[in-house]
Enzyme design. Structure first.
Site, PDB file in Angstrom:
ATOM      1  N   TYR A  14       0.805  -1.048   0.058  1.00 41.72           N
ATOM      2  CA  TYR A  14       0.016  -0.007   0.015  1.00 41.72           C
ATOM      3  C   TYR A  14       0.900   1.310   0.312  1.00 41.72           C
ATOM      4  O   TYR A  14       0.309   2.292  -0.003  1.00 41.72           O
ATOM      5  CB  TYR A  14      -0.931   0.037   1.208  1.00 41.72           C
ATOM      6  CG  TYR A  14      -1.836  -1.140   1.440  1.00 41.72           C
ATOM      7  CD1 TYR A  14      -2.941  -1.443   0.336  1.00 41.72           C
ATOM      8  CD2 TYR A  14      -1.877  -2.229   2.291  1.00 41.72           C
ATOM      9  CE1 TYR A  14      -4.070  -2.350   0.454  1.00 41.72           C
ATOM     10  CE2 TYR A  14      -2.769  -3.219   2.329  1.00 41.72           C
ATOM     11  CZ  TYR A  14      -3.799  -3.195   1.421  1.00 41.72           C
ATOM     12  OH  TYR A  14      -4.565  -4.306   1.495  1.00 41.72           O
ATOM     13  N   HIS A  19      -4.690   6.067  -1.192  1.00 37.93           N
ATOM     14  CA  HIS A  19      -4.858   6.336   0.105  1.00 37.93           C
ATOM     15  C   HIS A  19      -3.881   6.475   1.362  1.00 37.93           C
ATOM     16  O   HIS A  19      -4.351   6.640   2.417  1.00 37.93           O
ATOM     17  CB  HIS A  19      -5.701   4.641   0.493  1.00 37.93           C
ATOM     18  CG  HIS A  19      -7.144   4.635   0.870  1.00 37.93           C
ATOM     19  ND1 HIS A  19      -7.926   5.850   1.094  1.00 37.93           N
ATOM     20  CD2 HIS A  19      -7.860   3.756   1.625  1.00 37.93           C
ATOM     21  CE1 HIS A  19      -8.961   5.344   1.694  1.00 37.93           C
ATOM     22  NE2 HIS A  19      -8.861   4.101   1.890  1.00 37.93           N
ATOM     23  N   TYR A  64      -5.016  -0.389   9.540  1.00 42.77           N
ATOM     24  CA  TYR A  64      -5.694  -0.365   8.366  1.00 42.77           C
ATOM     25  C   TYR A  64      -6.776   1.026   8.616  1.00 42.77           C
ATOM     26  O   TYR A  64      -7.159   1.065   9.546  1.00 42.77           O
ATOM     27  CB  TYR A  64      -6.365  -1.689   7.893  1.00 42.77           C
ATOM     28  CG  TYR A  64      -5.282  -2.755   7.501  1.00 42.77           C
ATOM     29  CD1 TYR A  64      -4.559  -2.622   6.226  1.00 42.77           C
ATOM     30  CD2 TYR A  64      -5.051  -3.637   8.576  1.00 42.77           C
ATOM     31  CE1 TYR A  64      -3.888  -3.454   5.923  1.00 42.77           C
ATOM     32  CE2 TYR A  64      -4.276  -4.457   8.107  1.00 42.77           C
ATOM     33  CZ  TYR A  64      -3.471  -4.583   6.803  1.00 42.77           C
ATOM     34  OH  TYR A  64      -2.422  -5.462   6.487  1.00 42.77           O
ATOM     35  N   ASN A  66      -9.659   1.647   7.761  1.00 42.03           N
ATOM     36  CA  ASN A  66     -11.050   1.733   8.307  1.00 42.03           C
ATOM     37  C   ASN A  66     -11.095   1.433   9.976  1.00 42.03           C
ATOM     38  O   ASN A  66     -12.156   1.627  10.781  1.00 42.03           O
ATOM     39  CB  ASN A  66     -12.043   0.405   7.741  1.00 42.03           C
ATOM     40  CG  ASN A  66     -12.316   0.565   6.279  1.00 42.03           C
ATOM     41  OD1 ASN A  66     -11.775   1.653   5.732  1.00 42.03           O
ATOM     42  ND2 ASN A  66     -12.848  -0.263   5.570  1.00 42.03           N
TER      43      ASN A  66
END
Length: 189
Positions: A14, A19, A64, A66
């Site tokens: 990532y 993001h 993460y 969320n």
């Protein structure tokens, strides 16, 4: 003491995705102010130091996106920092790539990391630095879009945005301090 929380997802897969621009900004901020992010506790990778005379904790949640609120809550509790002294740095698909906006409270605008912070802390009264990453043409491809890397042609505007965002984080600390002082003065009159 202030908490500067850059939102993103942990792991090399990532690292350079849209993001993770929040991570990119806090990494650059920490490097500029020689604050190594080498402590791993409170569901985060973090470091402590000083920026423009303000004591800070700079952190990247390892939960993460969320679940960012879990890390925010743990960090705020560890240093007894009120949410009003937290700055959340995050991506925003409603802004074009390179656009930066600041916000001192309000809703999550669909950003799951911000939503998690609001839900966990029970308040929306914290500062945000919103970083434009643009929006995909097909609204059904948002998840794939935010988890995709920036293209080669986007690297220059990305670099400029990260550099400017570092300056905005530095400036917002003084703004928060000024607002807190004004509120204190109003309450004592």
């Amino acid at each position: 003491m202030y908490l500067i929380l850059g939102l993103g997802n942990p792991g090399p897969q990532y690292e350079l995705t849209r993001h993770n621009v929040g991570f990119m900004v806090v990494d650059n901020l920490a490097e500029k102010h020689r604050i190594p992010l080498n402590q791993h506790k409170h569901r985060s990778l973090y470091g402590q130091g000083e920026i423009e005379g303000h004591r800070v904790v700079i952190a990247k949640p390892m939960t993460y996106m969320n679940e960012s609120g879990r890390a925010a809550q743990a960090l705020l509790n560890a240093w007894n920092i009120p949410p009003e002294r937290m700055v959340v740095v995050h991506d925003d698909i409603d802004l074009v790539l390179g656009k930066i906006k600041r916000k001192f409270q309000g809703g999550d605008a669909g950003q799951k990391g911000v939503l998690s912070c609001i839900e966990r802390l029970g308040t929306d009264r914290f500062a945000r630095i919103r970083l434009g990453i643009g929006r995909p043409e097909n609204k059904h491809q948002i998840v794939d879009y935010v988890l995709s890397p920036f293209s080669e042609g986007e690297m220059e505007p990305l670099s400029d945005m990260v550099e400017t965002a570092v300056e905005r984080v530095e400036a917002i600390l003084t703004e928060i301090e000024t607002q807190a002082n004004q509120t204190t003065e109003e309450n004592t009159e």
